[in-house]
Design a protein around this motif. Structure first.
Motif, PDB file in Angstrom:
ATOM      1  N   SER A  60      -5.545   5.696  -2.237  1.00 24.18           N
ATOM      2  CA  SER A  60      -5.077   6.114  -0.917  1.00 24.18           C
ATOM      3  C   SER A  60      -4.621   7.555  -0.894  1.00 24.18           C
ATOM      4  N   TYR A  99      -4.198   1.334  -2.446  1.00 29.99           N
ATOM      5  CA  TYR A  99      -3.831   0.429  -1.366  1.00 29.99           C
ATOM      6  C   TYR A  99      -3.260  -0.894  -1.858  1.00 29.99           C
ATOM      7  N   ALA A 105       0.814  -1.215   0.000  1.00 29.64           N
ATOM      8  CA  ALA A 105       0.000   0.000   0.000  1.00 29.64           C
ATOM      9  C   ALA A 105       0.849   1.268   0.000  1.00 29.64           C
TER      10      ALA A 105
END
Length: 356
Positions: free
Chosen positions: A302, A318, A42
């Motif tokens: 993200s 992610y 991530a």
């Protein structure tokens, strides 16, 4: 019963990746330039330099990746002390905050051209936000302690650290930092038991000038010329984008987004704001204050960043991918003239950097 709290940022990202929704097609109204899998897990944060490189932080891998902004090729993977999260850039330098059980929170300086770690500054307390001045001479690290918050100011040239005391209070924390284009004002997003506010600090005197009350917890701040964009979110109302007139601190507009947004970036021509909201990136027109589009990628996004010169939008997710989008320009690019500022008046507690 409350859910178990992740002990580290890596736990948090691992869980977010595990419960991601099904793969989605990219929005047909956006032009995808390309995508790459960094293969480091991530992405915690992303930034793009003016010299054509992308930096991604990977908390689960204790690493920072350097990518070519044009081809998205991974040029280097750099190990750091602890879990890297926030990253800020200036020219060919990157500044990364890290945290671990064995090391203090640190700010690491990376030369993105030579792919070398130049220095690391250990800092007490928890670093929760990061920003760099327009001239690249100072790095600001927002720190959250037990009932108090302050900002560590790293003088990159003099290799020393000063402190700007901000506020005290039960449960108070710093959620985001931003610097104005002239480098004279620091905007600090704070949240405590009473609500949230943006605290404006004169960096030359290290004094708090005033605060803009927001209410719901602040997720991010972006500065565009003489306008500030403050992203907040809570369960009652969802996401809200507040438009703030920086000269007066007056809120001049509000965009209700709903959802649970976490981050934003303003486009190179200042006509678009891009907001990360769970499984999409919401596109807001800053001229009309209307939501005009939504972008999706193969996994939950993200973080986002925009190339301030050429304009592409980069979305990290992610699953560890970075996707580049061509963004329609609706206004001529405007560039502020960055002004050098005198050294801040602060508590200059000497702190020797750890050179690589």
């Amino acid at each position: 019963m409350p859910a178990e709290v992740p002990k580290t940022m890596a736990d948090l990202f691992s869980r977010a990746s595990a419960d991601k929704p099904g793969t989605k097609r990219t929005d047909p109204n956006a032009t995808t330039l390309g995508a790459t899998d960094v293969r480091r897990g991530a992405v915690g944060d992303i930034a793009v330099t003016t010299t054509g490189r992308i930096l991604t932080t990977h908390p689960g891998d204790d690493s920072v990746a350097v990518l070519n902004a044009r081809t998205l090729a991974v040029e280097s993977i750099m190990a750091v002390h602890g879990e890297p999260f926030a990253v800020a850039v200036h020219d060919d330098r990157a500044y990364v905050s890290t945290s671990s059980w064995t090391h203090k929170d640190e700010v690491t300086i990376i030369d993105t051209t030579s792919k070398a770690v130049l220095a690391s500054y250990p800092l007490t307390e928890n670093v929760t936000a990061l920003a760099v001045s327009p001239d690249g001479k100072r790095v600001y690290a927002g720190r959250t302690g037990d009932g108090h918050i302050d900002v560590a100011v790293i003088d990159v040239t003099a290799e020393r650290v000063g402190t700007i005391d901000v506020a005290t209070g039960a449960g108070i924390g710093i959620d985001a930092l931003a610097v104005d284009p002239a480098g004279t004002r620091l905007y600090i997003a704070t949240t405590d038991a009473r609500g949230s506010a943006v605290v404006i600090v004169d960096v030359e005197t290290a004094r708090v000038e005033h605060a803009v009350r927001i209410g719901a917890p602040i997720r991010d701040i972006a500065i565009s010329g003489d306008t500030g964009y403050v992203l907040s979110s809570d369960r009652a109302r969802g996401g809200v984008l507040h438009v703030v007139e920086l000269a007066t601190g007056r809120i001049t507009g509000i965009v209700d987004l709903g959802g649970a947004p976490t981050q934003l970036a303003v486009g190179a021509d200042k006509s678009r704001a891009y907001v990360v909201d769970y499984d999409r990136v919401v596109v807001v027109c800053t001229l009309t204050l209307q939501v005009i589009d939504a972008l999706t990628v193969g996994a939950r996004p993200s973080c986002v960043t925009v190339d301030s010169h050429s304009g592409p939008l980069y979305v990290a997710d992610y699953d560890g991918h970075v996707t580049a989008f061509a963004v329609e320009m609706t206004m001529p690019l405007l560039y502020s003239e960055f002004m050098a500022t005198d050294p801040i008046v602060a508590d200059h507690r000497e702190l020797e950097p750890v050179h690589a």
